[in-house]
Structures are given as C-alpha cells and as structure tokens.
Design a protein around this motif. Structure first.
Motif, PDB file in Angstrom:
ATOM      1  N   LYS A 122       5.025 -23.216-135.305  1.00  0.00           N
ATOM      2  CA  LYS A 122       5.887 -24.223-136.312  1.00  0.00           C
ATOM      3  C   LYS A 122       5.669 -25.561-135.394  1.00  0.00           C
ATOM      4  O   LYS A 122       5.410 -26.604-136.228  1.00  0.00           O
ATOM      5  CB  LYS A 122       7.146 -23.768-136.761  1.00  0.00           C
ATOM      6  CG  LYS A 122       7.592 -24.601-137.780  1.00  0.00           C
ATOM      7  CD  LYS A 122       9.006 -24.124-138.476  1.00  0.00           C
ATOM      8  CE  LYS A 122       8.703 -22.852-139.477  1.00  0.00           C
ATOM      9  NZ  LYS A 122       9.956 -22.561-139.847  1.00  0.00           N
ATOM     10  N   ASN A 123       6.042 -25.543-134.376  1.00  0.00           N
ATOM     11  CA  ASN A 123       5.973 -27.056-133.473  1.00  0.00           C
ATOM     12  C   ASN A 123       4.430 -27.495-133.348  1.00  0.00           C
ATOM     13  O   ASN A 123       4.366 -28.573-132.609  1.00  0.00           O
ATOM     14  CB  ASN A 123       6.790 -26.914-132.380  1.00  0.00           C
ATOM     15  CG  ASN A 123       6.483 -26.074-131.324  1.00  0.00           C
ATOM     16  OD1 ASN A 123       5.371 -25.418-131.318  1.00  0.00           O
ATOM     17  ND2 ASN A 123       7.058 -25.856-130.279  1.00  0.00           N
ATOM     18  N   VAL A 126       2.496 -27.908-135.791  1.00  0.00           N
ATOM     19  CA  VAL A 126       1.955 -28.571-137.018  1.00  0.00           C
ATOM     20  C   VAL A 126       2.311 -30.164-137.258  1.00  0.00           C
ATOM     21  O   VAL A 126       3.225 -30.518-136.783  1.00  0.00           O
ATOM     22  CB  VAL A 126       2.808 -27.460-138.332  1.00  0.00           C
ATOM     23  CG1 VAL A 126       2.307 -28.156-139.466  1.00  0.00           C
ATOM     24  CG2 VAL A 126       2.453 -26.132-137.925  1.00  0.00           C
ATOM     25  N   THR A 158       3.165 -28.731-144.712  1.00  0.00           N
ATOM     26  CA  THR A 158       4.585 -28.421-145.166  1.00  0.00           C
ATOM     27  C   THR A 158       4.748 -27.230-144.103  1.00  0.00           C
ATOM     28  O   THR A 158       3.834 -26.332-143.916  1.00  0.00           O
ATOM     29  CB  THR A 158       4.735 -28.139-146.731  1.00  0.00           C
ATOM     30  OG1 THR A 158       5.978 -27.347-146.688  1.00  0.00           O
ATOM     31  CG2 THR A 158       3.567 -26.852-146.744  1.00  0.00           C
ATOM     32  N   THR A 159       6.057 -26.949-143.550  1.00  0.00           N
ATOM     33  CA  THR A 159       6.312 -25.945-142.735  1.00  0.00           C
ATOM     34  C   THR A 159       7.287 -24.916-143.876  1.00  0.00           C
ATOM     35  O   THR A 159       8.052 -24.030-143.343  1.00  0.00           O
ATOM     36  CB  THR A 159       7.179 -26.192-141.433  1.00  0.00           C
ATOM     37  OG1 THR A 159       8.400 -27.148-141.725  1.00  0.00           O
ATOM     38  CG2 THR A 159       6.258 -26.908-140.771  1.00  0.00           C
ATOM     39  N   PHE A 207       6.582 -21.056-143.872  1.00  0.00           N
ATOM     40  CA  PHE A 207       5.526 -21.043-142.858  1.00  0.00           C
ATOM     41  C   PHE A 207       6.041 -19.690-142.115  1.00  0.00           C
ATOM     42  O   PHE A 207       6.744 -19.592-141.311  1.00  0.00           O
ATOM     43  CB  PHE A 207       5.750 -22.163-142.023  1.00  0.00           C
ATOM     44  CG  PHE A 207       4.640 -22.495-141.051  1.00  0.00           C
ATOM     45  CD1 PHE A 207       3.563 -23.257-141.458  1.00  0.00           C
ATOM     46  CD2 PHE A 207       4.761 -22.034-139.864  1.00  0.00           C
ATOM     47  CE1 PHE A 207       2.566 -23.320-140.582  1.00  0.00           C
ATOM     48  CE2 PHE A 207       3.729 -22.247-138.946  1.00  0.00           C
ATOM     49  CZ  PHE A 207       2.483 -22.932-139.322  1.00  0.00           C
ATOM     50  N   GLN A 217      -1.602 -16.354-140.567  1.00  0.00           N
ATOM     51  CA  GLN A 217      -0.639 -17.468-140.682  1.00  0.00           C
ATOM     52  C   GLN A 217      -0.530 -17.743-142.430  1.00  0.00           C
ATOM     53  O   GLN A 217      -1.596 -17.637-143.178  1.00  0.00           O
ATOM     54  CB  GLN A 217      -1.151 -18.823-140.346  1.00  0.00           C
ATOM     55  CG  GLN A 217      -0.065 -19.936-140.358  1.00  0.00           C
ATOM     56  CD  GLN A 217       1.268 -19.460-139.858  1.00  0.00           C
ATOM     57  OE1 GLN A 217       1.306 -19.328-138.649  1.00  0.00           O
ATOM     58  NE2 GLN A 217       2.355 -19.730-140.612  1.00  0.00           N
ATOM     59  N   VAL A 229       1.121 -20.421-145.384  1.00  0.00           N
ATOM     60  CA  VAL A 229       2.202 -21.666-145.375  1.00  0.00           C
ATOM     61  C   VAL A 229       2.531 -21.704-147.211  1.00  0.00           C
ATOM     62  O   VAL A 229       1.690 -21.307-147.928  1.00  0.00           O
ATOM     63  CB  VAL A 229       0.846 -22.776-145.281  1.00  0.00           C
ATOM     64  CG1 VAL A 229       1.502 -24.152-145.754  1.00  0.00           C
ATOM     65  CG2 VAL A 229       0.327 -22.896-143.832  1.00  0.00           C
TER      66      VAL A 229
END
Length: 324
Positions: A259-260, A262, A266-267, A270, A282, A284
């Motif tokens: 997540k870091n 990206v 949008t997370t 996620f 993955q 989203v």
C-alpha cells in the motif's frame, strides 16, 4: 484439538470481517455475472528466478550433465508472462523462457551458437510453433542452421532455451556472458524493455501509479508502466474473478502491491485476492486488476474495450470509457 480448531476458526472469521469491512456487501452490482475462479494456472506464471552466473557463456561448456537436461523439443503454443525483474518474456508451451544471443544476427537471421554452445543453449526447433496470444504472428520465422536443422526465430532472432532453467518461470540465463537475454514479445531483449538504456520504462515508478493517456485520460499503470485493466464480468463482493484458464494467459493478474508503494491511486478496498487457483492478485476498491499480454510496451492500451468487457482503470478504480 478443540482449542486449536476454535483458534483457527477465529482467525478465519477475523480475516473475513476485515475483507467485509474493506469491500462491503454493497459491491458486485456492476457485474452480477461473475464466476468462481477455475483451477488452471497458465504457463509462465511461476515466480521469478533470476540468475547471472558465468555458466553457459558465449563459448559454451556444455559437456556437463546440466547441459543434457534440456532437449531440442518443440515450442508449441508460445506464451507471454510478466516477470517482475524483466517485464514481458516469451516462453514455450511449458512455460520455459526463450532466449536470444547477441552474437547472432536477425537480418539476415543467422545462428552463431554451435557445438558445445548449442548443448548449453539448445536451439528451439522451428516446427509446431504458434504465436502467443496478443502478439504479432508475422514475427515468427525460421532459420536453417549449419547442421541443416531449422530453428525458430522471433523478429529474425534465433531462439534458444537454457540448460540450467529447471522449471517453468526460471530465467537463469538472463545476462549470462553479457550476451544472452530473455526474449521480449517483439524479439528485443527483455532486460532492455524492462529497465534498459532505451528508457522504455522509468525506473522510479511506484507499484501502481497514474499515467495521463492522450485518449483515455488518467489511467492506472503498474511498476513497469504497463496499463492496468478491469474485467466487467468480475465481482467485487464477494470477490470473484471471471477470468480463468486460458483467459489468464492473455490477461495476467497484477501481483500484490504494498500500500505504501502506490502513487495517486485510491487505496480504498486495496486488498490481496487469494484466488482458488493459487495465484495472489491485487484488488483496488475490491476489484481484481490485470495487465494485457497484447500491450508490448509502456503506453500501449491495446486491451481497451476488448470484447466490450475489458477496460483501463481510473485512479478511483472505475472502468475508463465503458458505456453505462
């Protein structure tokens, strides 16, 4: 025994609650016809194995047992797989990496790997070959070797396997001797397509980021700069993928992204989708995401609108250009 079972059930319940909180039961209304994932896994989806030792240099030392492990078998249905290190790589029907040799020539096609070299780097026969889905079949050709046999060529470059690649997805031959490289779908060096001096992919892209396309506007791309897509037959909750079996060879899943890692995407929702076929994908906003084998280089959007079901993804995880 009961204590262990209760603890296991508790962990499962917590995981389910976390997914529910992230995705919610309001998802899935866009595409009610999603199906469960099948059990088939496409050739070439195995994890990367990236070697650069000196074994098998351009002169070859193929008298060892390792050189005998790869025979001159037919390539069959070629495929393209996404290597995290190399980008898109061409494989044979069993998922084994195909290579090109810098000391060969493509115009006219000519192989300069003979004798012991050919024991370490077995030439791929030209017969019984079908182009990978989404690639240019006109690039497939053949060259007659010094011994009279015919060898597969891609964009004029003779194709080889490597004796030390023991399993599908191995790429131990990449960079050996500074002259051997995995082949990209256009016949170029996969290393150049992914990270090389051509500059075809910026080295500092996040795992997922945003690119402004002149026709589509802001769309999501992966770390290699390749366009990310959604399938409108998928379901976000409960999360299901309708892309199974052969579909996955054309639409490889996007592997899990931190997540870091990206930028601009949008997370929300996620999450990592643990598919029943064993792949991790993955998601989203709880929608599974993919790339397209027909996109050869960053900036390609050849998957846009395919079948009226595949669309590039906006930074908000919406389908770009899909009719409402």
């Amino acid at each position: 025994m009961n204590t262990w079972r209760n603890a296991s059930l508790a962990v499962t319940a917590v995981t389910l609650l976390a997914l529910t909180a992230a995705c919610g039961q309001d998802k899935g209304t866009e595409s009610p016809n999603g199906q469960n994932v099948g059990n088939a896994s496409p050739a070439g989806q195995a994890a990367d194995s990236y070697g650069s030792d000196s074994y098998g240099s351009d002169s070859g030392d193929g008298s060892g047992a390792a050189a005998e492990t790869v025979s001159a078998k037919q390539a069959g249905q070629l495929a393209v797989w996404d290597s995290k290190k190399l980008g898109k790589v061409v494989t044979d029907s069993e998922g084994f990496t195909l290579y090109r040799f810098d000391k060969d020539t493509a115009s006219p096609p000519k192989s300069n790997c003979e004798g012991d070299c050919a024991k370490v780097w077995p030439p791929v026969p030209a017969g019984n070959v079908t182009a990978a889905a989404g690639t240019d079949a006109a690039l497939i050709g053949k060259v007659t070797r010094a011994d009279g046999t015919q060898q597969l060529t891609l964009a004029g470059w003779p194709m080889y396997r490597y004796a030390k690649d023991a399993a599908p997805g191995d790429a131990q031959g990449q960079g050996v001797g500074g002259t051997w490289f995995a082949a990209a779908p256009d016949g170029k060096k996969a290393a150049v397509n992914a990270d090389g001096p051509s500059g075809s992919r910026p080295a500092d892209l996040a795992g997922l980021s945003v690119r402004k396309d002149p026709k589509l506007g802001d769309i999501v791309v992966d770390k290699r700069g390749m366009t990310v897509y959604r399938f409108n037959k998928d379901v976000a909750w409960p999360m299901k993928s309708a892309c199974t079996g052969a579909c996955l060879s054309k639409w490889p899943v996007v592997a899990p992204v931190e997540k870091n890692d990206v930028n601009g995407v949008t997370t929300k929702g996620f999450v990592t989708f643990d598919r029943p076929d064993g792949l991790k994908q993955q998601a989203v906003d709880c929608w599974p995401i993919y790339t397209f084998s027909g996109d050869v280089k960053p900036g390609d959007t050849n998957g846009q609108g395919v079948g009226g079901t595949w669309y590039a993804v906006s930074p908000q995880a919406k389908l770009v250009g899909a009719s409402k």
